[in-house]
Design an enzyme around this catalytic site. Structure first.
Site, PDB file in Angstrom:
ATOM      1  N   SER A 230      -2.924   2.984   3.600  1.00  0.00           N
ATOM      2  CA  SER A 230      -2.360   1.964   4.487  1.00  0.00           C
ATOM      3  C   SER A 230      -3.054   1.984   5.844  1.00  0.00           C
ATOM      4  CB  SER A 230      -0.855   2.211   4.652  1.00  0.00           C
ATOM      5  OG  SER A 230      -0.384   1.638   5.848  1.00  0.00           O
ATOM      6  N   SER A 231      -3.762   0.889   6.153  1.00  0.00           N
ATOM      7  CA  SER A 231      -4.542   0.892   7.400  1.00  0.00           C
ATOM      8  C   SER A 231      -3.631   0.823   8.626  1.00  0.00           C
ATOM      9  CB  SER A 231      -5.571  -0.231   7.409  1.00  0.00           C
ATOM     10  OG  SER A 231      -4.940  -1.460   7.526  1.00  0.00           O
ATOM     11  N   ASN A 232      -2.482   0.139   8.516  1.00  0.00           N
ATOM     12  CA  ASN A 232      -1.626   0.069   9.720  1.00  0.00           C
ATOM     13  C   ASN A 232      -0.982   1.427   9.999  1.00  0.00           C
ATOM     14  OD1 ASN A 232       1.515  -0.182   9.156  1.00  0.00           O
ATOM     15  ND2 ASN A 232       0.463  -1.180   7.468  1.00  0.00           N
TER      16      ASN A 232
ATOM     17  N   HIS B 210     -10.730  -4.886   4.125  1.00  0.00           N
ATOM     18  CA  HIS B 210      -9.281  -5.008   3.909  1.00  0.00           C
ATOM     19  C   HIS B 210      -8.955  -6.290   3.124  1.00  0.00           C
ATOM     20  CE1 HIS B 210      -4.990  -5.417   4.712  1.00  0.00           C
ATOM     21  NE2 HIS B 210      -4.997  -4.123   5.010  1.00  0.00           N
TER      22      HIS B 210
ATOM     23  N   GLU C 279      -6.558  -8.348   3.201  1.00  0.00           N
ATOM     24  CA  GLU C 279      -6.119  -9.501   4.012  1.00  0.00           C
ATOM     25  C   GLU C 279      -7.336 -10.223   4.583  1.00  0.00           C
ATOM     26  OE1 GLU C 279      -3.360  -8.849   7.391  1.00  0.00           O
ATOM     27  OE2 GLU C 279      -4.533 -10.431   8.368  1.00  0.00           O
TER      28      GLU C 279
ATOM     29  N   SER D  69       4.337  -0.367   5.227  1.00  0.00           N
ATOM     30  CA  SER D  69       4.465  -0.305   3.769  1.00  0.00           C
ATOM     31  C   SER D  69       5.269   0.910   3.307  1.00  0.00           C
ATOM     32  CB  SER D  69       3.068  -0.293   3.149  1.00  0.00           C
ATOM     33  OG  SER D  69       2.231   0.585   3.876  1.00  0.00           O
TER      34      SER D  69
ATOM     35  N   HIS E 122       0.837  -1.204   0.000  1.00  0.00           N
ATOM     36  CA  HIS E 122       0.000   0.000   0.000  1.00  0.00           C
ATOM     37  C   HIS E 122       0.866   1.247   0.000  1.00  0.00           C
ATOM     38  CE1 HIS E 122      -3.761  -2.141   1.678  1.00  0.00           C
ATOM     39  NE2 HIS E 122      -3.834  -1.978   0.384  1.00  0.00           N
TER      40      HIS E 122
ATOM     41  N   CYS F 157       2.576 -13.475   3.095  1.00  0.00           N
ATOM     42  CA  CYS F 157       3.376 -13.517   4.312  1.00  0.00           C
ATOM     43  C   CYS F 157       3.102 -14.837   5.049  1.00  0.00           C
ATOM     44  CB  CYS F 157       3.018 -12.328   5.203  1.00  0.00           C
ATOM     45  SG  CYS F 157       3.874 -12.412   6.778  1.00  0.00           S
TER      46      CYS F 157
HETATM   47 FE1  F3S Z   1       3.438 -10.330   7.701  1.00  0.00          FE
HETATM   48 FE2  F3S Z   1       3.287  -9.144   9.976  1.00  0.00          FE
HETATM   49 FE3  F3S Z   1       4.035  -7.835   7.911  1.00  0.00          FE
HETATM   50  S1  F3S Z   1       1.815 -10.548   9.136  1.00  0.00           S
HETATM   51  S2  F3S Z   1       2.998  -8.770   6.214  1.00  0.00           S
HETATM   52  S3  F3S Z   1       5.145  -9.517   8.865  1.00  0.00           S
HETATM   53  S4  F3S Z   1       2.739  -7.055   9.510  1.00  0.00           S
END
Ligand code: F3S
Length: 285
Positions: free
Chosen positions: A222-224, A126, A128, A266, A40, A98
């Site tokens: 980017s949500s995080n 989202h 994911e 990101s 993102h 991931c």
């Molecule tokens: Fe994986 Fe954690 Fe990043 S799940 S994509 S290492 S935030």
């Protein structure tokens, strides 16, 4: 004035792995596609675009590709999308999901096969979460806030299996799980929040707590990064959310003693460094 850069700022393990995978594949022959933007962040996606990497966004597009490599990003995809992509024998699929997300897919597949109702604590829109939903063969409910947790109802004999979106806020997750547990269902819960997220959030909170000005660098989508902003703002009123150095307008007074910097999972290293150098050089006065 002291500038503190969070050690955990920037790409997490999973995102770095996915982005590196794309750059590695560029060296190979043939067209390269990613299923959705690899990260993102429009700076990274823009750079890859210049190098010929195309983003596709639907299973139909994946099914119609006639050659090249299709890379799956760290967020992962649903079982159905995975099967469609693998079914297209004309292309090569490189799965950069991931491993921590893959583990959630496996848990959801296993527990739903036992007949459990799956609950994902996360954001329903989202990618994911959409991907994770697609590994269940039983009903899935996505819960993001207190109202949704309070409103949740299922047959009393239903067994629940609860997981979290990897980037969800830890204390909010615990609160929502407690609200669901109160309803008396037999519940198995796995806290699948990624450690990278926990560490980043804890460090951001700590730095923001002592900073006069806090900068969160991340893409608007980017949500995080948005969550980091929310956390930092609670600790430090003068928290700024920026995408690149060009967005910096701190209007410093000269009284500030500590400026903190963090960045979402990101955000590429070069953007973080640019901001750090710019703030440290005193250019914001
Ligand atoms: Fe994986 Fe954690 Fe990043 S799940 S994509 S290492 S935030």
């Amino acid at each position: 004035m002291k500038v503190i850069l969070a050690k955990s700022a920037g790409f997490c393990f999973g995102v770095k792995r996915a982005v590196d995978t794309v750059y590695d594949q560029i060296r190979e022959k043939g067209p390269i596609y990613t299923y959705g933007p690899i990260v993102h962040n429009k700076e990274v996606v823009g750079d890859l675009e210049k190098k010929g990497v195309r983003v596709i966004t639907s299973p139909e597009e994946a099914a119609s590709l006639t050659e090249g490599v299709l890379i799956l990003r760290a967020h992962g995809v649903s079982r159905e999308v995975m099967e469609t992509i693998r079914g297209n024998q004309r292309i090569r699929c490189v799965d950069a999901t991931c491993p921590f997300v893959k583990r959630i897919h496996d848990l959801v597949a296993e527990e739903s096969a036992k007949g459990k109702h799956i609950i994902i604590i996360g954001n329903a829109g989202h990618p994911e979460v959409i991907g994770t939903m697609g590994w269940s063969c039983t009903p899935v409910t996505v819960i993001e806030n207190e109202e949704e947790a309070e409103r949740f109802e299922a047959d009393p004999s239903t067994e629940l299996f609860i997981v979290a979106q990897t980037t969800f806020r830890a204390n909010k997750f615990e609160d929502l799980v407690a609200r669901i547990r109160k309803k008396g269902y037999t519940t198995l819960c796995m806290n699948t929040i990624c450690n990278a997220t926990n560490e980043r959030q804890a460090e951001a909170r700590e730095i923001a707590g002592k900073a006069d000005v806090m900068i969160v660098i991340g893409d608007l989508s980017s949500s995080n990064s948005a969550k980091l902003f929310e956390i930092c703002q609670k600790e430090c009123k003068r928290t700024f959310f920026i995408q690149t150095r060009d967005d910096l307008h701190l209007n410093l007074t000269g009284e500030e003693k500590v400026i903190g910097i963090t960045a979402g999972a990101s955000t590429p290293k070069n953007i973080i460094e640019e901001v750090q150098v710019h703030v440290g050089s005193g250019n914001e006065f």
